[in-house]
Enzyme design. Structure first.
Site, PDB file in Angstrom:
ATOM      1  N   PHE A 165       7.707  13.203  -1.759  1.00 39.30           N
ATOM      2  CA  PHE A 165       7.430  13.980  -0.960  1.00 39.30           C
ATOM      3  C   PHE A 165       6.227  13.454  -0.189  1.00 39.30           C
ATOM      4  CE2 PHE A 165       2.445  16.335  -2.418  1.00 39.30           C
ATOM      5  CZ  PHE A 165       2.451  17.188  -1.155  1.00 39.30           C
ATOM      6  N   ASP A 179      15.151   5.216  -4.762  1.00 39.34           N
ATOM      7  CA  ASP A 179      16.791   4.875  -5.651  1.00 39.34           C
ATOM      8  C   ASP A 179      16.723   7.037  -5.784  1.00 39.34           C
ATOM      9  OD1 ASP A 179      14.982   6.622  -7.652  1.00 39.34           O
ATOM     10  OD2 ASP A 179      15.231   5.578  -8.976  1.00 39.34           O
ATOM     11  N   ASP A 204      16.180   0.688  -7.145  1.00 45.50           N
ATOM     12  CA  ASP A 204      15.886   0.866  -7.879  1.00 45.50           C
ATOM     13  C   ASP A 204      15.221   0.166  -8.112  1.00 45.50           C
ATOM     14  OD1 ASP A 204      14.055   0.746 -10.917  1.00 45.50           O
ATOM     15  OD2 ASP A 204      15.475   1.598 -11.978  1.00 45.50           O
ATOM     16  N   TYR A 224       0.804   8.417 -18.431  1.00 49.95           N
ATOM     17  CA  TYR A 224       0.749   8.764 -16.698  1.00 49.95           C
ATOM     18  C   TYR A 224      -0.312   8.121 -16.400  1.00 49.95           C
ATOM     19  CZ  TYR A 224       0.666  10.033 -12.452  1.00 49.95           C
ATOM     20  OH  TYR A 224       0.837  10.315 -10.835  1.00 49.95           O
ATOM     21  N   ASN A 230      -5.830  15.829  -6.320  1.00 49.94           N
ATOM     22  CA  ASN A 230      -4.785  16.432  -6.536  1.00 49.94           C
ATOM     23  C   ASN A 230      -3.107  17.585  -5.250  1.00 49.94           C
ATOM     24  OD1 ASN A 230      -5.641  17.410  -9.140  1.00 49.94           O
ATOM     25  ND2 ASN A 230      -4.114  18.256  -9.725  1.00 49.94           N
ATOM     26  N   ILE A 249      -1.054  31.267 -14.531  1.00 50.58           N
ATOM     27  CA  ILE A 249      -2.449  30.630 -14.331  1.00 50.58           C
ATOM     28  C   ILE A 249      -2.561  30.230 -16.076  1.00 50.58           C
ATOM     29  CG2 ILE A 249      -4.927  30.336 -14.047  1.00 50.58           C
ATOM     30  CD1 ILE A 249      -4.622  32.286 -11.620  1.00 50.58           C
TER      31      ILE A 249
HETATM   32  N1  LIG Z   1       0.870  14.565  -5.546  1.00 49.05           N
HETATM   33  C1  LIG Z   1       0.086  14.320  -6.824  1.00 49.05           C
HETATM   34  O1  LIG Z   1      -0.561  15.166  -6.527  1.00 49.05           O
HETATM   35  C2  LIG Z   1       0.170  12.916  -6.736  1.00 49.05           C
HETATM   36  C3  LIG Z   1      -1.377  12.410  -7.376  1.00 49.05           C
HETATM   37  C4  LIG Z   1      -1.657  11.100  -8.044  1.00 49.05           C
HETATM   38  C5  LIG Z   1      -0.945  10.314  -7.218  1.00 49.05           C
HETATM   39  N2  LIG Z   1       0.363  10.519  -6.996  1.00 49.05           N
HETATM   40  C6  LIG Z   1       1.043   9.477  -6.790  1.00 49.05           C
HETATM   41  O2  LIG Z   1       1.677   9.411  -5.318  1.00 49.05           O
HETATM   42  C7  LIG Z   1       3.209   8.956  -5.332  1.00 49.05           C
HETATM   43  C8  LIG Z   1       3.690   9.472  -5.452  1.00 49.05           C
HETATM   44  O3  LIG Z   1       3.897  11.230  -5.617  1.00 49.05           O
HETATM   45  P1  LIG Z   1       5.102  12.028  -5.256  1.00 49.05           P
HETATM   46  O4  LIG Z   1       4.138  13.057  -4.831  1.00 49.05           O
HETATM   47  O5  LIG Z   1       5.420  11.617  -3.457  1.00 49.05           O
HETATM   48  O6  LIG Z   1       6.630  12.183  -6.296  1.00 49.05           O
HETATM   49  P2  LIG Z   1       7.928  12.579  -5.580  1.00 49.05           P
HETATM   50  O7  LIG Z   1       8.489  12.262  -6.825  1.00 49.05           O
HETATM   51  O8  LIG Z   1       7.888  12.931  -4.622  1.00 49.05           O
HETATM   52  O9  LIG Z   1       8.199  10.478  -5.035  1.00 49.05           O
HETATM   53  C9  LIG Z   1       8.028   9.898  -5.465  1.00 49.05           C
HETATM   54  C10 LIG Z   1       9.312   8.910  -4.992  1.00 49.05           C
HETATM   55  O10 LIG Z   1       9.722   7.847  -5.925  1.00 49.05           O
HETATM   56  C11 LIG Z   1      11.423   7.546  -6.314  1.00 49.05           C
HETATM   57  N3  LIG Z   1      11.030   6.513  -7.595  1.00 49.05           N
HETATM   58  C12 LIG Z   1      11.025   7.170  -8.454  1.00 49.05           C
HETATM   59  N4  LIG Z   1      11.320   6.107  -9.536  1.00 49.05           N
HETATM   60  C13 LIG Z   1      12.049   5.413  -9.181  1.00 49.05           C
HETATM   61  C14 LIG Z   1      12.618   3.686  -8.961  1.00 49.05           C
HETATM   62  N5  LIG Z   1      12.767   3.592 -10.318  1.00 49.05           N
HETATM   63  N6  LIG Z   1      12.503   3.505  -8.230  1.00 49.05           N
HETATM   64  C15 LIG Z   1      13.256   3.205  -6.778  1.00 49.05           C
HETATM   65  N7  LIG Z   1      12.530   4.907  -6.135  1.00 49.05           N
HETATM   66  C16 LIG Z   1      11.953   5.211  -7.249  1.00 49.05           C
HETATM   67  C17 LIG Z   1      11.734   9.011  -6.099  1.00 49.05           C
HETATM   68  O11 LIG Z   1      13.337   9.217  -5.778  1.00 49.05           O
HETATM   69  C18 LIG Z   1      10.507   9.813  -5.341  1.00 49.05           C
HETATM   70  O12 LIG Z   1      11.059   9.846  -3.880  1.00 49.05           O
HETATM   71  C19 LIG Z   1       3.311   8.594  -7.042  1.00 49.05           C
HETATM   72  O13 LIG Z   1       2.703   7.467  -7.017  1.00 49.05           O
HETATM   73  C20 LIG Z   1       2.241   9.643  -7.831  1.00 49.05           C
HETATM   74  O14 LIG Z   1       2.552   8.799  -8.596  1.00 49.05           O
HETATM   75  C21 LIG Z   1       0.709  11.702  -6.418  1.00 49.05           C
END
Ligand SMILES: NC(=O)c1ccc[n+]([C@@H]2O[C@H](COP(=O)([O-])OP(=O)(O)OC[C@H]3O[C@@H](n4cnc5c(N)ncnc54)[C@H](O)[C@@H]3O)[C@@H](O)[C@H]2O)c1
Length: 313
Positions: free
Chosen positions: A11, A32, A51, A140, A169, A199
């Site tokens: 995302f 991955d 990975d 987490y 968020n 909600i």
């Molecule tokens: N979305 C939010 O509100 C939010 C808030 C705080 C922090 N984050 C952090 O931002 C980052 C991105 O989150 P996102 O919301 O885009 O999630 P997402 O799940 O869309 O993106 C994570 C990506 O990492 C890849 N991935 C997961 N495990 C892997 C591995 N072992 N090896 C290689 N690739 C791997 C997935 O295929 C995916 O494309 C994350 O680190 C998440 O913890 C997100």
């Protein structure tokens, strides 16, 4: 600039890669595809399906020779972290170690880690600042906090600059309902399919919702800034990436209702155990050191998000 993005098919990562490529960067994506999708990956980026825990990671990063590594790949589901804390820790902590070690071996100048508001747990004060106590309430949050420490442990001695960007968020196009902060995606996908959104709790609970384009501009600013980001002190390398404005879940649902012209009702169910009542993060440190501020107002962000979910249907 050469940039390697882990999680670039996800995302936030896919929006980041689009912005980097658009700005003329040479981008390598490592993902991955466990939750990400190839459809999200910009065709001009070099894509490696791997990975981050695989032994091939180091050679791949050394070969790509990035100036900046943006580490977004993670186990992102709070529920999955509770169900299987060991797996969450493996991916988020040991995965971060592997990425940091590979980055140091490649001669990268800086590593940026996607951290989270979850490191604070139940807020001791509002707004949360980088110096506020970190008392994660879910695995987490603990794994993201440990990942921040691992980054320092590996990169300080290697003289590689780094920062932990603590996102609040995040919402926007391409978000899945299962990930962290997925309430917007959950409501939007329900409203466009005519399923009543729920909600949990009164709806007066607040969060600091930030549009994905603002998070992307913060990451780009952190990649480009000349001065070192890893300031001394335990919270020195941490930067809240947030709006500083609280939005209640009811306001959010009503904003989406307007954006999607949803005619149905919104249900209420009992609050979920462990949910924080209010959370808002001060973005002042990022404003000062990165010269960045969130710029997209909520209704515009919800409009863009709603349009994407409508188009997907
Ligand atoms: N979305 C939010 O509100 C939010 C808030 C705080 C922090 N984050 C952090 O931002 C980052 C991105 O989150 P996102 O919301 O885009 O999630 P997402 O799940 O869309 O993106 C994570 C990506 O990492 C890849 N991935 C997961 N495990 C892997 C591995 N072992 N090896 C290689 N690739 C791997 C997935 O295929 C995916 O494309 C994350 O680190 C998440 O913890 C997100």
């Amino acid at each position: 600039m050469r940039v390697l993005v882990t999680g670039g098919a996800g995302f936030i990562g896919s929006s980041l890669v689009h912005a980097l490529v658009g700005g003329g960067a040479e981008v390598t994506v490592v993902d991955d595809l466990s939750t990400g999708s190839m459809d999200n990956v910009h065709p001009a980026a070099a894509f490696r399906r791997l990975d981050i825990l695989a032994p091939d990671l180091r050679g791949l990063v050394v070969e790509a020779s990035p100036e900046v590594v943006v580490h977004l790949a993670a186990q992102v589901s709070v529920a999955a972290s509770i169900a299987d804390p060991g797996r969450d820790r493996l991916i988020n902590v040991e995965g971060t170690r592997a990425v940091a070690e590979a980055a140091a071996a490649s001669g990268a100048r800086r590593v940026l880690l996607a951290s989270s508001a979850a490191v604070y747990g139940e807020p001791a004060e509002l707004p949360l600042r980088e110096t506020s106590p970190t008392r994660p309430a879910v695995p987490y949050g603990s794994s993201k906090l440990a990942a921040e420490s691992v980054l320092a442990e590996v990169l300080r001695p290697a003289a590689v600059d780094f920062a932990a960007l603590r996102f609040s968020n995040v919402y926007g196009p391409r978000q899945r309902a299962e990930g962290e902060g997925g309430v917007v995606a959950e409501f939007a996908s329900r409203m466009v399919t005519g399923v009543t959104p729920t909600i949990f709790g009164s709806g007066t609970q607040t969060r600091d919702f930030i549009f994905v384009a603002d998070v992307v501009s913060a990451i780009v600013a952190a990649a480009e800034v000349e001065e070192a980001l890893a300031l001394p002190g335990p919270d020195g390398p941490a930067y809240n990436i947030s709006t500083g404005r609280p939005t209640s879940v009811t306001m959010l649902a009503e904003g989406l209702r307007v954006a999607l012209r949803y005619p149905g009702t919104i249900e209420h169910a009992e609050a979920r155990a462990g949910d924080v009542e209010h959370s808002v993060l001060s973005p002042e440190k990022a404003a000062e050191h990165l010269g960045w501020r969130a710029a997209v107002d909520m209704q515009r962000g919800l409009g863009a998000t709603g349009a994407w979910f409508t188009h997907q249907r």
